[in-house]
Design an enzyme around this catalytic site. Structure first.
Site, PDB file in Angstrom:
ATOM      1  N   LYS A  43       1.017  -1.321   0.050  1.00 53.53           N
ATOM      2  CA  LYS A  43       0.075   0.076   0.071  1.00 53.53           C
ATOM      3  C   LYS A  43       0.512   1.311   0.030  1.00 53.53           C
ATOM      4  O   LYS A  43       0.341   2.422  -0.388  1.00 53.53           O
ATOM      5  CB  LYS A  43      -0.810   0.091   1.142  1.00 53.53           C
TER       6      LYS A  43
HETATM    7  C1  LIG Z   1      -3.086  -7.054   4.164  1.00 49.37           C
HETATM    8  C2  LIG Z   1      -3.331  -6.601   2.656  1.00 49.37           C
HETATM    9  N1  LIG Z   1      -3.284  -7.644   1.854  1.00 49.37           N
HETATM   10  C3  LIG Z   1      -3.977  -7.213   0.741  1.00 49.37           C
HETATM   11  C4  LIG Z   1      -4.751  -6.154   0.156  1.00 49.37           C
HETATM   12  C5  LIG Z   1      -5.312  -6.251  -0.811  1.00 49.37           C
HETATM   13  O1  LIG Z   1      -4.815  -5.189  -1.989  1.00 49.37           O
HETATM   14  P1  LIG Z   1      -5.665  -4.178  -2.799  1.00 49.37           P
HETATM   15  O2  LIG Z   1      -6.244  -3.513  -2.025  1.00 49.37           O
HETATM   16  O3  LIG Z   1      -4.784  -3.797  -3.843  1.00 49.37           O
HETATM   17  O4  LIG Z   1      -6.616  -5.430  -3.547  1.00 49.37           O
HETATM   18  C6  LIG Z   1      -4.685  -5.264   1.195  1.00 49.37           C
HETATM   19  C7  LIG Z   1      -5.351  -3.825   1.048  1.00 49.37           C
HETATM   20  O5  LIG Z   1      -6.098  -3.370   1.993  1.00 49.37           O
HETATM   21  C8  LIG Z   1      -3.947  -5.303   2.573  1.00 49.37           C
HETATM   22  O6  LIG Z   1      -4.028  -4.247   3.322  1.00 49.37           O
END
Ligand SMILES: Cc1ncc(COP(=O)(O)O)c(C=O)c1O
Length: 332
Positions: A43
């Site tokens: 992120k």
């Molecule tokens: C720990 C974690 N894994 C996966 C994701 C998923 O990514 P995306 O929001 O780009 O789908 C997030 C998103 O908040 C996350 O915080």
């Protein structure tokens, strides 16, 4: 000299690592390790991108406050950019957020407002609605990763091209968790433009909407939605940050499988990721197992297990029903 102007210059170009111990035979499986980013998660990529897009559009000006509903990682990505650029940050989070993430946000000077986890997204007490209220009351800027097109576009610009270059364009499958959908669908758009044959597989917790949506083109009936323990992926509606036309298939993973895979990855590959990384690793291996030996599956580990040490222990896992009687994961 090899001297960075600031910590954000270490963003991206994270390593892609073979998982030959976790998946020894057949198709090649590799994981992109996003905890090499400055805030130790995927992120960080969108934190700075959403802030700079808003600055360019004149929606964010010096002295303004930023407010974001976040499961923690986006908050930290925003916090890093906010520190370096001099903005105040308020994060709203559901009570499911780990203690580690709250401490990390506060360490970077952000204010954290905890909201109940067991209310609907439309409820005024939900962390989404509380963030909107703070925006309205304080004239704050709300990046809103679930609506902000800078989110998937960042992965189209960075994550997708990195994976393409790191594999010399040889990957056949791209498998990733779907939270906002920014990571999987932004990177997928780039990869499919390069090679339309690349198959894209999303990973969704049981109880979330994405698998049903990919199979039926609409949201599931409300009674199919359930609480789950995997952090950071899954959703109860279809956010505009997800571009579903680039996702060919969605695999669901249950809590127990995701958490057990966290330990398996740590003990086979010495890669210690969070539960969304456990879910992604498990699903990516399922995909790899269906393929001939020339298949090449790439997945992504969004963050580190260190961020969840208050959960990744026998006591918490037993309390949540993730361990059978007498079973333990620590120390043996
Ligand atoms: C720990 C974690 N894994 C996966 C994701 C998923 O990514 P995306 O929001 O780009 O789908 C997030 C998103 O908040 C996350 O915080």
């Amino acid at each position: 000299m090899d001297l960075r102007e600031n910590i954000l210059e270490t963003l991206g170009n994270t390593p892609l690592v073979k998982l030959r111990r976790f998946h020894p035979a057949g198709a090649l499986l590799a994981g992109k390790i996003e905890y090499f980013n400055p805030g130790a998660s995927v992120k960080d990529r969108i934190g700075i991108a959403m802030i700079e897009a808003a600055e360019r559009e004149g929606r964010l000006r010096p002295g303004m406050t930023i407010v974001e509903p976040t499961s923690g990682n986006t908050g930290l990505g925003l916090a890093i950019a906010a520190v370096l650029k001099g903005y105040k940050l308020i994060c709203t989070a559901s009570s499911k957020i780990s203690r580690e993430k709250v401490a990390l946000l506060e360490a970077h000077g952000a204010e954290v407002v905890i909201c109940p986890v067991d209310v609907d997204a439309e409820d005024p007490r939900s962390y989404y609605k509380v963030a909107e209220r703070i925006r309205d009351e304080q004239g704050a800027f709300l990046p809103y990763q679930y609506y902000n097109q800078a989110n998937p576009e960042t992965h189209y610009r960075t994550t997708g091209p990195e994976i393409w270059a790191q594999t010399d364009g040889r990957l056949t499958h791209w498998v990733a968790g779907i939270g906002t959908g920014g990571t999987i669908s932004g990177a997928a758009k780039y990869l499919k433009e390069k090679n339309p044959e690349i198959r894209v597989v999303g990973v969704d917790p049981e109880g979330s909407v994405y698998r049903y949506y990919s199979e039926h083109g609409r949201l599931p009936p409300a009674e199919e939605l359930r609480f789950y323990l995997i952090d950071g992926i899954g959703q109860s509606y279809m956010p505009p940050s997800c571009w579903p036309e680039y996702i060919d298939e969605v695999i669901t993973v249950d809590d127990k499988t995701a958490y057990r895979t966290v330990y398996e990855l740590a003990r086979t590959e010495a890669i210690f990721t969070g539960s969304s990384g456990g879910a992604a690793g498990w699903a990516a291996r399922e995909v790899a197992r269906r393929l001939p030996a020339d298949g090449f599956v790439v997945t992504l580990f969004p963050d580190s297990g260190e961020r969840y040490l208050s959960k990744l222990n026998d006591e918490w896992m037993r309390e949540k029903g993730l361990l059978a009687d007498g079973e333990r994961f620590s120390g043996d």
